[in-house]
Design a protein around this motif. Structure first.
Motif, mmCIF file in Angstrom:
data_model
loop_
_atom_site.group_PDB
_atom_site.id
_atom_site.type_symbol
_atom_site.label_atom_id
_atom_site.label_comp_id
_atom_site.label_asym_id
_atom_site.label_seq_id
_atom_site.Cartn_x
_atom_site.Cartn_y
_atom_site.Cartn_z
ATOM 1 N N THR A 194 -9.724 -4.194 38.807
ATOM 2 C CA THR A 194 -8.491 -3.647 39.366
ATOM 3 C C THR A 194 -7.342 -3.951 38.408
ATOM 4 O O THR A 194 -7.376 -4.929 37.661
ATOM 5 C CB THR A 194 -8.175 -4.269 40.743
ATOM 6 O OG1 THR A 194 -8.078 -5.687 40.605
ATOM 7 C CG2 THR A 194 -9.249 -3.917 41.761
ATOM 8 N N ASP A 195 -6.317 -3.116 38.448
ATOM 9 C CA ASP A 195 -5.147 -3.307 37.603
ATOM 10 C C ASP A 195 -4.248 -4.390 38.184
ATOM 11 O O ASP A 195 -4.142 -4.525 39.407
ATOM 12 C CB ASP A 195 -4.336 -2.016 37.498
ATOM 13 C CG ASP A 195 -5.067 -0.923 36.733
ATOM 14 O OD1 ASP A 195 -6.030 -1.247 36.023
ATOM 15 O OD2 ASP A 195 -4.667 0.245 36.847
ATOM 16 N N PHE A 196 -3.618 -5.149 37.305
ATOM 17 C CA PHE A 196 -2.620 -6.117 37.741
ATOM 18 C C PHE A 196 -1.566 -6.271 36.655
ATOM 19 O O PHE A 196 -1.827 -6.017 35.485
ATOM 20 C CB PHE A 196 -3.253 -7.476 38.095
ATOM 21 C CG PHE A 196 -3.813 -8.239 36.922
ATOM 22 C CD1 PHE A 196 -3.081 -9.252 36.298
ATOM 23 C CD2 PHE A 196 -5.083 -7.960 36.434
ATOM 24 C CE1 PHE A 196 -3.605 -9.952 35.226
ATOM 25 C CE2 PHE A 196 -5.615 -8.661 35.365
ATOM 26 C CZ PHE A 196 -4.869 -9.661 34.756
ATOM 27 N N ASP A 197 -0.364 -6.650 37.072
ATOM 28 C CA ASP A 197 0.733 -6.868 36.129
ATOM 29 C C ASP A 197 0.617 -8.264 35.544
ATOM 30 O O ASP A 197 0.370 -9.234 36.268
ATOM 31 C CB ASP A 197 2.091 -6.708 36.814
ATOM 32 C CG ASP A 197 2.424 -5.253 37.092
ATOM 33 O OD1 ASP A 197 1.842 -4.369 36.423
ATOM 34 O OD2 ASP A 197 3.256 -4.986 37.981
ATOM 35 N N TYR A 198 0.817 -8.347 34.234
ATOM 36 C CA TYR A 198 0.728 -9.626 33.530
ATOM 37 C C TYR A 198 2.052 -9.868 32.812
ATOM 38 O O TYR A 198 2.530 -9.023 32.064
ATOM 39 C CB TYR A 198 -0.433 -9.586 32.524
ATOM 40 C CG TYR A 198 -0.619 -10.869 31.755
ATOM 41 C CD1 TYR A 198 -1.224 -11.970 32.344
ATOM 42 C CD2 TYR A 198 -0.181 -10.981 30.442
ATOM 43 C CE1 TYR A 198 -1.401 -13.150 31.645
ATOM 44 C CE2 TYR A 198 -0.349 -12.149 29.727
ATOM 45 C CZ TYR A 198 -0.953 -13.236 30.340
ATOM 46 O OH TYR A 198 -1.120 -14.407 29.645
ATOM 47 N N GLN A 199 2.636 -11.007 33.076
ATOM 48 C CA GLN A 199 3.922 -11.380 32.481
ATOM 49 C C GLN A 199 3.681 -11.915 31.074
ATOM 50 O O GLN A 199 2.852 -12.795 30.886
ATOM 51 C CB GLN A 199 4.575 -12.467 33.343
ATOM 52 C CG GLN A 199 6.003 -12.747 32.999
ATOM 53 C CD GLN A 199 6.952 -11.677 33.508
ATOM 54 O OE1 GLN A 199 6.683 -11.001 34.484
ATOM 55 N NE2 GLN A 199 8.057 -11.513 32.839
ATOM 56 N N ILE A 200 4.398 -11.372 30.084
ATOM 57 C CA ILE A 200 4.294 -11.906 28.729
ATOM 58 C C ILE A 200 5.643 -12.452 28.285
ATOM 59 O O ILE A 200 6.697 -11.957 28.688
ATOM 60 C CB ILE A 200 3.777 -10.871 27.702
ATOM 61 C CG1 ILE A 200 4.755 -9.720 27.521
ATOM 62 C CG2 ILE A 200 2.408 -10.364 28.067
ATOM 63 C CD1 ILE A 200 4.487 -8.907 26.297
ATOM 64 N N GLU A 201 5.560 -13.478 27.484
ATOM 65 C CA GLU A 201 6.755 -14.080 26.907
ATOM 66 C C GLU A 201 6.304 -14.808 25.652
ATOM 67 O O GLU A 201 5.352 -15.594 25.686
ATOM 68 C CB GLU A 201 7.375 -15.060 27.898
ATOM 69 C CG GLU A 201 8.751 -15.518 27.503
ATOM 70 C CD GLU A 201 9.419 -16.318 28.602
ATOM 71 O OE1 GLU A 201 10.075 -17.311 28.246
ATOM 72 O OE2 GLU A 201 9.269 -15.966 29.787
ATOM 73 N N ASN A 202 6.942 -14.522 24.532
ATOM 74 C CA ASN A 202 6.550 -15.151 23.274
ATOM 75 C C ASN A 202 7.737 -15.152 22.317
ATOM 76 O O ASN A 202 8.666 -14.368 22.462
ATOM 77 C CB ASN A 202 5.358 -14.415 22.652
ATOM 78 C CG ASN A 202 4.626 -15.268 21.650
ATOM 79 O OD1 ASN A 202 4.678 -16.489 21.684
ATOM 80 N ND2 ASN A 202 3.927 -14.618 20.740
ATOM 81 N N GLN A 203 7.639 -16.035 21.336
ATOM 82 C CA GLN A 203 8.699 -16.141 20.331
ATOM 83 C C GLN A 203 8.046 -16.406 18.975
ATOM 84 O O GLN A 203 7.114 -17.204 18.888
ATOM 85 C CB GLN A 203 9.634 -17.295 20.683
ATOM 86 C CG GLN A 203 10.736 -17.521 19.672
ATOM 87 C CD GLN A 203 11.537 -18.755 19.993
ATOM 88 O OE1 GLN A 203 11.111 -19.854 19.703
ATOM 89 N NE2 GLN A 203 12.692 -18.557 20.619
ATOM 90 N N ILE A 204 8.527 -15.718 17.953
ATOM 91 C CA ILE A 204 8.079 -15.991 16.591
ATOM 92 C C ILE A 204 9.303 -16.128 15.696
ATOM 93 O O ILE A 204 10.367 -15.576 15.992
ATOM 94 C CB ILE A 204 7.134 -14.905 16.028
ATOM 95 C CG1 ILE A 204 7.804 -13.536 15.996
ATOM 96 C CG2 ILE A 204 5.823 -14.862 16.783
ATOM 97 C CD1 ILE A 204 7.022 -12.474 15.254
#
Length: 171
Positions: A76-86
């Motif tokens: 099933t589809d689900f929302d995934y929170q992303i957060e990153n820094q480079i």
């Protein structure tokens, strides 16, 4: 690189010091790369902080938002929170060179730096290898536990006791 021109940061006319740039990243951005992604429906904001110096640029790229993943267990589809820094250092040289992960060299005569590839890599690398929905049912969780690899401590308990006698020989 013409199709990526919306992601150019023109630094030649800017004064030395701090500058901020914002980009909205959606599916149209990923379509520019003509590759298949493991996610859909990206809604991501990218904030690029640039400190311009006379001989180099310091870039800090922060990405945050959501992407839609397919659960490996339930499909099933689900929302995934992303957060990153480079953080990347851009210096000026004779020719383009991105062989160093943290330092990119661009030709001295360039007047702009394109951040599209950095944004793409930053976002794609935040996608987890194992995609598990946070809304699993109790039945899904029990199946997951049943078929998950055993912990190292559990494996040690299952060792045939005759092998323990061999361990004493080492001492």
């Amino acid at each position: 690189m013409d199709k990526f021109r919306n992601y150019d940061i023109a630094f030649s006319g800017l004064k030395d010091g701090k500058h901020d740039f914002r980009f909205e990243v959606d599916q149209a951005f990923f379509n520019l790369f003509e590759t298949e992604q493991e996610f859909s429906n990206p809604k991501i904001s990218a904030h690029v902080f640039m400190v311009k110096h006379e001989n180099f640029l310091e870039l800090e790229i922060d990405v945050a938002g959501t992407i839609q993943l397919v659960c490996d267990i339930t499909t099933t589809d689900f929302d995934y929170q992303i957060e990153n820094q480079i953080k990347v250092l851009v210096k000026f040289g004779d020719k383009y060179d991105d062989s160093d992960v943290d330092v990119i060299t661009i030709p001295k005569q360039d007047y702009a730096f394109n951040v599209a590839q950095l944004l793409y890599e930053d976002i794609v690398l935040t996608v987890p290898m194992k995609k598990v929905s946070p809304k699993l049912s109790a039945e899904d969780i029990s199946l997951l536990e049943k078929f998950s690899p055993q912990d190292e401590l559990e494996k040690e308990e299952e060792i045939d006791p005759r092998w323990n006698a061999l361990k004493n020989l080492k001492k």
